[in-house]
Design an enzyme around this catalytic site. Structure first.
Site, PDB file in Angstrom:
ATOM      1  N   CYS A 112       0.812  -1.227   0.000  1.00 44.24           N
ATOM      2  CA  CYS A 112       0.000   0.000   0.000  1.00 44.24           C
ATOM      3  C   CYS A 112       0.840   1.269   0.000  1.00 44.24           C
ATOM      4  O   CYS A 112       0.321   2.348  -0.273  1.00 44.24           O
ATOM      5  CB  CYS A 112      -0.951   0.003   1.186  1.00 44.24           C
ATOM      6  N   HIS A 235      -3.232   7.277   3.018  1.00 40.81           N
ATOM      7  CA  HIS A 235      -3.664   5.999   2.455  1.00 40.81           C
ATOM      8  C   HIS A 235      -5.036   5.661   3.045  1.00 40.81           C
ATOM      9  O   HIS A 235      -5.263   5.773   4.248  1.00 40.81           O
ATOM     10  CB  HIS A 235      -2.644   4.907   2.794  1.00 40.81           C
ATOM     11  N   ASN A 265     -10.174  -0.092   0.670  1.00 38.70           N
ATOM     12  CA  ASN A 265      -8.715   0.015   0.596  1.00 38.70           C
ATOM     13  C   ASN A 265      -8.257  -0.535  -0.756  1.00 38.70           C
ATOM     14  O   ASN A 265      -8.308  -1.738  -0.990  1.00 38.70           O
ATOM     15  CB  ASN A 265      -8.105  -0.780   1.757  1.00 38.70           C
TER      16      ASN A 265
HETATM   17  C1  LIG Z   1      -9.501  -5.058  10.626  1.00 41.08           C
HETATM   18  C2  LIG Z   1     -10.034  -4.042  11.580  1.00 41.08           C
HETATM   19  C3  LIG Z   1     -11.058  -3.157  10.895  1.00 41.08           C
HETATM   20  C4  LIG Z   1     -10.705  -4.743  12.758  1.00 41.08           C
HETATM   21  O1  LIG Z   1     -11.199  -3.796  13.652  1.00 41.08           O
HETATM   22  P1  LIG Z   1     -11.026  -4.034  15.209  1.00 41.08           P
HETATM   23  O2  LIG Z   1     -11.745  -2.943  15.885  1.00 41.08           O
HETATM   24  O3  LIG Z   1      -9.553  -4.165  15.458  1.00 41.08           O
HETATM   25  O4  LIG Z   1     -11.779  -5.392  15.402  1.00 41.08           O
HETATM   26  P2  LIG Z   1     -11.266  -6.630  16.243  1.00 41.08           P
HETATM   27  O5  LIG Z   1     -10.032  -7.178  15.656  1.00 41.08           O
HETATM   28  O6  LIG Z   1     -11.246  -6.184  17.664  1.00 41.08           O
HETATM   29  O7  LIG Z   1     -12.440  -7.679  15.991  1.00 41.08           O
HETATM   30  C5  LIG Z   1     -13.646  -7.541  16.672  1.00 41.08           C
HETATM   31  C6  LIG Z   1     -14.578  -8.680  16.351  1.00 41.08           C
HETATM   32  O8  LIG Z   1     -15.165  -8.441  15.066  1.00 41.08           O
HETATM   33  C7  LIG Z   1     -15.142  -9.641  14.298  1.00 41.08           C
HETATM   34  N1  LIG Z   1     -15.086  -9.338  12.889  1.00 41.08           N
HETATM   35  C8  LIG Z   1     -14.017  -9.251  12.075  1.00 41.08           C
HETATM   36  N2  LIG Z   1     -14.400  -8.930  10.845  1.00 41.08           N
HETATM   37  C9  LIG Z   1     -15.724  -8.788  10.846  1.00 41.08           C
HETATM   38  C10 LIG Z   1     -16.678  -8.467   9.876  1.00 41.08           C
HETATM   39  N3  LIG Z   1     -16.342  -8.195   8.606  1.00 41.08           N
HETATM   40  N4  LIG Z   1     -17.964  -8.398  10.234  1.00 41.08           N
HETATM   41  C11 LIG Z   1     -18.341  -8.657  11.496  1.00 41.08           C
HETATM   42  N5  LIG Z   1     -17.478  -8.992  12.474  1.00 41.08           N
HETATM   43  C12 LIG Z   1     -16.185  -9.039  12.156  1.00 41.08           C
HETATM   44  C13 LIG Z   1     -13.911 -10.374  14.776  1.00 41.08           C
HETATM   45  O9  LIG Z   1     -14.055 -11.739  14.525  1.00 41.08           O
HETATM   46  C14 LIG Z   1     -13.924 -10.054  16.260  1.00 41.08           C
HETATM   47  O10 LIG Z   1     -14.812 -10.946  16.900  1.00 41.08           O
HETATM   48  P3  LIG Z   1     -14.460 -11.595  18.324  1.00 41.08           P
HETATM   49  O11 LIG Z   1     -14.296 -10.441  19.261  1.00 41.08           O
HETATM   50  O12 LIG Z   1     -15.664 -12.410  18.599  1.00 41.08           O
HETATM   51  O13 LIG Z   1     -13.209 -12.369  18.097  1.00 41.08           O
HETATM   52  C15 LIG Z   1      -8.884  -3.154  12.143  1.00 41.08           C
HETATM   53  O14 LIG Z   1      -8.070  -3.920  12.991  1.00 41.08           O
HETATM   54  C16 LIG Z   1      -8.041  -2.566  11.045  1.00 41.08           C
HETATM   55  O15 LIG Z   1      -8.496  -1.754  10.272  1.00 41.08           O
HETATM   56  N6  LIG Z   1      -6.760  -2.892  11.011  1.00 41.08           N
HETATM   57  C17 LIG Z   1      -5.858  -2.400   9.982  1.00 41.08           C
HETATM   58  C18 LIG Z   1      -6.103  -3.157   8.722  1.00 41.08           C
HETATM   59  C19 LIG Z   1      -5.486  -2.478   7.540  1.00 41.08           C
HETATM   60  O16 LIG Z   1      -5.449  -1.278   7.434  1.00 41.08           O
HETATM   61  N7  LIG Z   1      -5.010  -3.288   6.611  1.00 41.08           N
HETATM   62  C20 LIG Z   1      -4.473  -2.851   5.376  1.00 41.08           C
HETATM   63  C21 LIG Z   1      -3.134  -2.288   5.526  1.00 41.08           C
HETATM   64  S1  LIG Z   1      -2.603  -1.529   4.081  1.00 41.08           S
END
Ligand SMILES: CC(C)(COP(=O)(O)OP(=O)(O)OC[C@H]1O[C@@H](n2cnc3c(N)ncnc32)[C@H](O)[C@@H]1OP(=O)(O)O)[C@@H](O)C(=O)NCCC(=O)NCCS
Length: 310
Positions: A112, A235, A265
């Site tokens: 990215c 980004h 993204n």
């Molecule tokens: C991925 C992301 C949105 C998750 O958000 P978060 O607030 O950290 O969420 P968590 O990891 O705490 O997950 C919370 C719960 O939601 C669930 N969950 C994950 N994806 C889900 C979805 N699409 N729909 C519903 N629930 C979802 C998980 O399983 C987790 O459940 P659990 O608590 O029962 O295990 C966040 O971590 C993120 O944006 N990270 C950076 C990713 C990124 O930018 N990647 C690209 C880099 S270039």
């Protein structure tokens, strides 16, 4: 001689996949996706359009916008982690398709942060006088490496392309400073096996820290401070990460580009797509001070401070 943006263009596929569409095929909800990521919909390229096609469509527009012809290009740099095939590169495919007969061509793999890596590489060739016009493209067809059974990643990504012709601009304008970086120890948090594998929380923490720090670093390197910034183009990975960067720069909401709700993204394409949208919307004007900042798998990051205009 200062290198800057002399033409820009973008391409986003027609097909829109909304959060409601995803609710039908996986255990997720519009509410979860919106509140955790800010994403409302994303574009997905159909089977007939591969990465090189999207790159070509964006490149054509950037060339028209720049007023230079393909045979005036000295180099083509394509930032992508989803090429049509390992080789030949997308850059070489474009060299032929565009008729850029004298251009050197290569792809860049920095996930990215790839567009930032490309722009900074172009700057070096231009400012040493080696080359005049370099076409830089950020393009991804992430849908082909997305596991549509993994709700942790499938809701996040989209397809698209953004392109820029980088060339000499008038004094005081162009790329004033840059920062590129990498931390291979974090590679395990975001990578592609068959599909994208991600440790969302680790990437999130890294991104919030790095986006803010890199933005401040490029300002310092340019002898500027956060009060000088007219517009931030982060980004577009997640609205919460973007908001954290905006807050580090003490910028009001209207001074940060936001396209993540429409495109998700799009990896290397997200910064140039956003740039084109903001310029078209009249939000970026000549002599505005712009900060662009990206991060991605690798881990990688990159930022520039830029005085807009030719
Ligand atoms: C991925 C992301 C949105 C998750 O958000 P978060 O607030 O950290 O969420 P968590 O990891 O705490 O997950 C919370 C719960 O939601 C669930 N969950 C994950 N994806 C889900 C979805 N699409 N729909 C519903 N629930 C979802 C998980 O399983 C987790 O459940 P659990 O608590 O029962 O295990 C966040 O971590 C993120 O944006 N990270 C950076 C990713 C990124 O930018 N990647 C690209 C880099 S270039």
């Amino acid at each position: 001689m200062n290198a800057g943006f002399i033409g820009i263009g973008r391409y986003t596929p027609e097909k829109i996949v909304t959060n409601a569409d995803l609710e039908k095929v996986m255990d997720t909800s519009d509410e979860w996706i919106r509140t955790r990521t800010g994403i409302e919909e994303r574009r997905i390229a159909d089977d007939s359009i591969d990465t090189s096609d999207m790159a070509f469509f964006a490149a054509e527009k950037a060339l028209i916008d720049s007023g230079i012809s393909a045979d005036e290009l000295d180099m083509i740099l394509v930032a992508t982690v989803t090429p049509d095939q390992p080789f030949p590169s997308i850059a070489c495919m474009l060299q032929e398709k565009l008729g850029a007969t004298k251009a050197a061509a290569m792809d860049i793999s920095a996930a990215c942060a790839g567009f930032m890596y490309g722009v900074v590489t172009a700057k070096q060739f231009i400012e040493t006088g080696a080359y005049k016009n370099v076409l830089v493209i950020g393009v991804e067809k992430l849908s082909k490496v997305t596991d549509w059974n993994d709700r942790n990643t499938a809701v996040l990504f989209g397809d698209g392309a953004g392109a820029a012709v980088i060339g000499p601009v008038s004094e005081g304008r162009g790329i004033l400073s840059f920062e590129l970086g990498a931390d291979g120890t974090g590679g395990k948090h975001l990578y592609q096996d068959e599909y994208i594998i991600m440790n969302g929380r680790e990437v999130f923490k890294f991104a919030v820290r790095q986006m803010g720090e890199s933005s401040l670093n490029v300002l310092e390197k340019a002898g500027l401070s956060k009060e000088d910034v007219d517009f931030l183009i982060p980004h577009q990975a997640n609205i919460r990460i973007m908001e954290a960067s905006r807050e580090r720069l003490d910028l009001p909401v209207e001074k940060m580009s936001k396209t993540v709700h429409k495109y998700g993204n799009t990896s290397a394409a997200s910064i140039p797509i956003s740039l084109v949208e903001e310029v078209e919307a009249g939000k970026i004007k000549d002599d505005d001070l712009i900060v662009m900042v990206g991060f991605g798998g690798g881990l990688t990051w990159g930022a520039i401070a830029l005085r807009w205009g030719r």
